[in-house]
Write a protein that holds these residues in place. Structure first.
Motif, PDB file in Angstrom:
ATOM      1  N   GLU A 117       1.391  83.812  16.000  1.00  0.00           N
ATOM      2  CA  GLU A 117       2.764  83.716  16.495  1.00  0.00           C
ATOM      3  C   GLU A 117       3.732  84.387  15.524  1.00  0.00           C
ATOM      4  O   GLU A 117       4.655  85.106  15.933  1.00  0.00           O
ATOM      5  CB  GLU A 117       3.124  82.240  16.669  1.00  0.00           C
ATOM      6  N   GLY A 118       3.522  84.160  14.233  1.00  0.00           N
ATOM      7  CA  GLY A 118       4.373  84.783  13.229  1.00  0.00           C
ATOM      8  C   GLY A 118       4.250  86.293  13.213  1.00  0.00           C
ATOM      9  O   GLY A 118       5.246  87.012  13.067  1.00  0.00           O
ATOM     10  N   PHE A 119       3.029  86.804  13.375  1.00  0.00           N
ATOM     11  CA  PHE A 119       2.829  88.253  13.407  1.00  0.00           C
ATOM     12  C   PHE A 119       3.445  88.855  14.671  1.00  0.00           C
ATOM     13  O   PHE A 119       3.961  89.979  14.644  1.00  0.00           O
ATOM     14  CB  PHE A 119       1.341  88.588  13.307  1.00  0.00           C
ATOM     15  N   ASN A 120       3.392  88.126  15.770  1.00  0.00           N
ATOM     16  CA  ASN A 120       4.065  88.601  16.981  1.00  0.00           C
ATOM     17  C   ASN A 120       5.565  88.724  16.759  1.00  0.00           C
ATOM     18  O   ASN A 120       6.200  89.677  17.227  1.00  0.00           O
ATOM     19  CB  ASN A 120       3.787  87.646  18.150  1.00  0.00           C
ATOM     20  N   ALA A 121       6.137  87.754  16.049  1.00  0.00           N
ATOM     21  CA  ALA A 121       7.571  87.806  15.751  1.00  0.00           C
ATOM     22  C   ALA A 121       7.904  89.007  14.868  1.00  0.00           C
ATOM     23  O   ALA A 121       8.946  89.651  15.046  1.00  0.00           O
ATOM     24  CB  ALA A 121       8.004  86.506  15.073  1.00  0.00           C
ATOM     25  N   GLY A 130       3.501 100.012  20.583  1.00  0.00           N
ATOM     26  CA  GLY A 130       2.204  99.556  21.056  1.00  0.00           C
ATOM     27  C   GLY A 130       2.084  98.059  21.205  1.00  0.00           C
ATOM     28  O   GLY A 130       1.102  97.564  21.759  1.00  0.00           O
ATOM     29  N   ARG A 131       3.085  97.317  20.739  1.00  0.00           N
ATOM     30  CA  ARG A 131       2.971  95.857  20.759  1.00  0.00           C
ATOM     31  C   ARG A 131       2.968  95.280  22.169  1.00  0.00           C
ATOM     32  O   ARG A 131       2.467  94.170  22.387  1.00  0.00           O
ATOM     33  CB  ARG A 131       4.109  95.227  19.950  1.00  0.00           C
ATOM     34  N   ALA A 136      -3.053  94.945  23.205  1.00  0.00           N
ATOM     35  CA  ALA A 136      -2.595  95.271  21.854  1.00  0.00           C
ATOM     36  C   ALA A 136      -3.185  94.308  20.831  1.00  0.00           C
ATOM     37  O   ALA A 136      -3.219  93.093  21.040  1.00  0.00           O
ATOM     38  CB  ALA A 136      -1.074  95.220  21.798  1.00  0.00           C
ATOM     39  N   ASP A 137      -3.665  94.853  19.733  1.00  0.00           N
ATOM     40  CA  ASP A 137      -4.146  94.055  18.607  1.00  0.00           C
ATOM     41  C   ASP A 137      -2.958  93.878  17.663  1.00  0.00           C
ATOM     42  O   ASP A 137      -2.730  94.680  16.756  1.00  0.00           O
ATOM     43  CB  ASP A 137      -5.298  94.783  17.913  1.00  0.00           C
ATOM     44  N   GLY A 183     -10.937  89.759  18.097  1.00  0.00           N
ATOM     45  CA  GLY A 183     -12.279  89.431  17.677  1.00  0.00           C
ATOM     46  C   GLY A 183     -12.301  88.294  16.685  1.00  0.00           C
ATOM     47  O   GLY A 183     -11.492  87.393  16.724  1.00  0.00           O
ATOM     48  N   MET A 184     -13.258  88.364  15.769  1.00  0.00           N
ATOM     49  CA  MET A 184     -13.396  87.296  14.796  1.00  0.00           C
ATOM     50  C   MET A 184     -13.128  87.781  13.380  1.00  0.00           C
ATOM     51  O   MET A 184     -13.621  87.218  12.422  1.00  0.00           O
ATOM     52  CB  MET A 184     -14.793  86.692  14.903  1.00  0.00           C
TER      53      MET A 184
END
Length: 298
Positions: A117-121, A130-131, A136-137, A183-184
């Motif tokens: 969630e923080g990285f999305n912000a 590209g987000r 999108a990764d 992925g993992m």
């Protein structure tokens, strides 16, 4: 006669002829003007912050090195998050004095989902290209963006990074919270070390702090306040409600823990107009404070 048309959704176009649909190449994202660096710390500065200068000076010195990773380590309630907030504001102030700008990001690191969630912000704040693509990764996009020195200086706070499995684990719980496309790959691999950025971590886990920083010299242990700082915090938060002996006894009972003192002070301020403090009466501040609900646990 067959009807022909084009549908556009989620960044893809689909051509339909009659009842037949065929996937075509993705529609390119609309270009966006790169934003100026922004300060996205989600907490206001504490106007009553009590200076713990030795600790803040250590944070500043350790964080000034290129690609630094610094961890504040201590029990819940000792004030790690408040120190991180104050540090972030002071970094912003220093840049402003030099007519410069810096990105400041806050990532709650209690779970993998909160980190994502923080990285999305971050991706949204920086308008990373590209987000918005369906697959999108985001973690990788943010990692690459932070690594690019052309995007400017940045500070990231990883708050409440208390669970080693969030960053290094591969158990079923982590697998279930990983989003499609990511992925993992362990989360620690998405934390960049680039000369244009620094990471400040708050944690209760000294072992995790060492794993994330890679250097015991970058671990700053945060303990309870000393008596003078604790009394200053109590008076600053609640006002001069009692004499020094009474205040000394109260902060001692609260074990000089900043969070407990702040909670007790809030209780005192809330109750004072209706219940003036009687020096001859005993008040259970600690029990009352523990019943309060606070978002940050230090």
């Amino acid at each position: 006669m067959n009807s022909v048309g084009v549908l556009q959704a989620s960044g893809h176009s689909r051509v339909h002829i009659g009842n037949v649909y065929n996937e075509v190449v993705p529609v390119p994202e609309r270009s966006e003007t790169p934003p100026r660096p922004s300060f996205t710390i989600p907490f206001r500065r504490d106007d009553n912050f009590v200076e713990r200068k030795t600790i803040l000076d250590r944070i500043h010195r350790a964080s000034s090195a290129p690609a630094s990773r610094v961890a504040l380590v201590g029990l819940g309630g000792v004030g790690k998050s408040q120190l991180a907030i104050e540090h972030a504001y002071r970094v912003r102030d220093r840049f402003r004095k030099q007519n410069k700008e810096i990105w400041a990001f806050w990532v709650h690191a209690g779970t993998r989902a909160r980190v994502e969630e923080g990285f999305n912000a971050i991706a949204d704040a920086a308008k990373i290209p590209g987000r918005n693509q369906p697959k999108a990764d985001i973690l990788q996009l943010v990692y690459q963006w932070l690594h690019n020195e052309r995007n400017g200086q940045w500070l990231m706070v990883l708050d409440s990074a208390d669970d080693v499995n969030v960053f290094y684990g591969t158990d079923e719980k982590v697998k279930q919270t990983a989003t499609i496309g990511e992925g993992m790959r362990p989360l620690w691999t998405y934390l960049p070390q680039s000369s244009n950025g620094s990471i400040l971590i708050t944690t209760r886990d000294k072992e995790l702090a060492f794993k994330l920083t890679g250097d015991h010299r970058n671990l700053i242990e945060v303990g309870p306040m000393d008596q003078d700082h604790a009394l200053t915090l109590l008076v600053t938060k609640s006002g001069p409600q009692y004499n020094k002996d009474e205040g000394t006894k109260l902060v001692e009972e609260l074990e000089y823990m900043p969070l407990a003192i702040s909670q007790a002070a809030a209780y005192i301020v809330q109750r004072a107009p209706l219940r003036p403090i009687d020096p001859d009466k005993s008040y259970d501040y600690e029990t009352s404070a523990n019943n309060e609900s606070y978002e940050r646990n230090g």
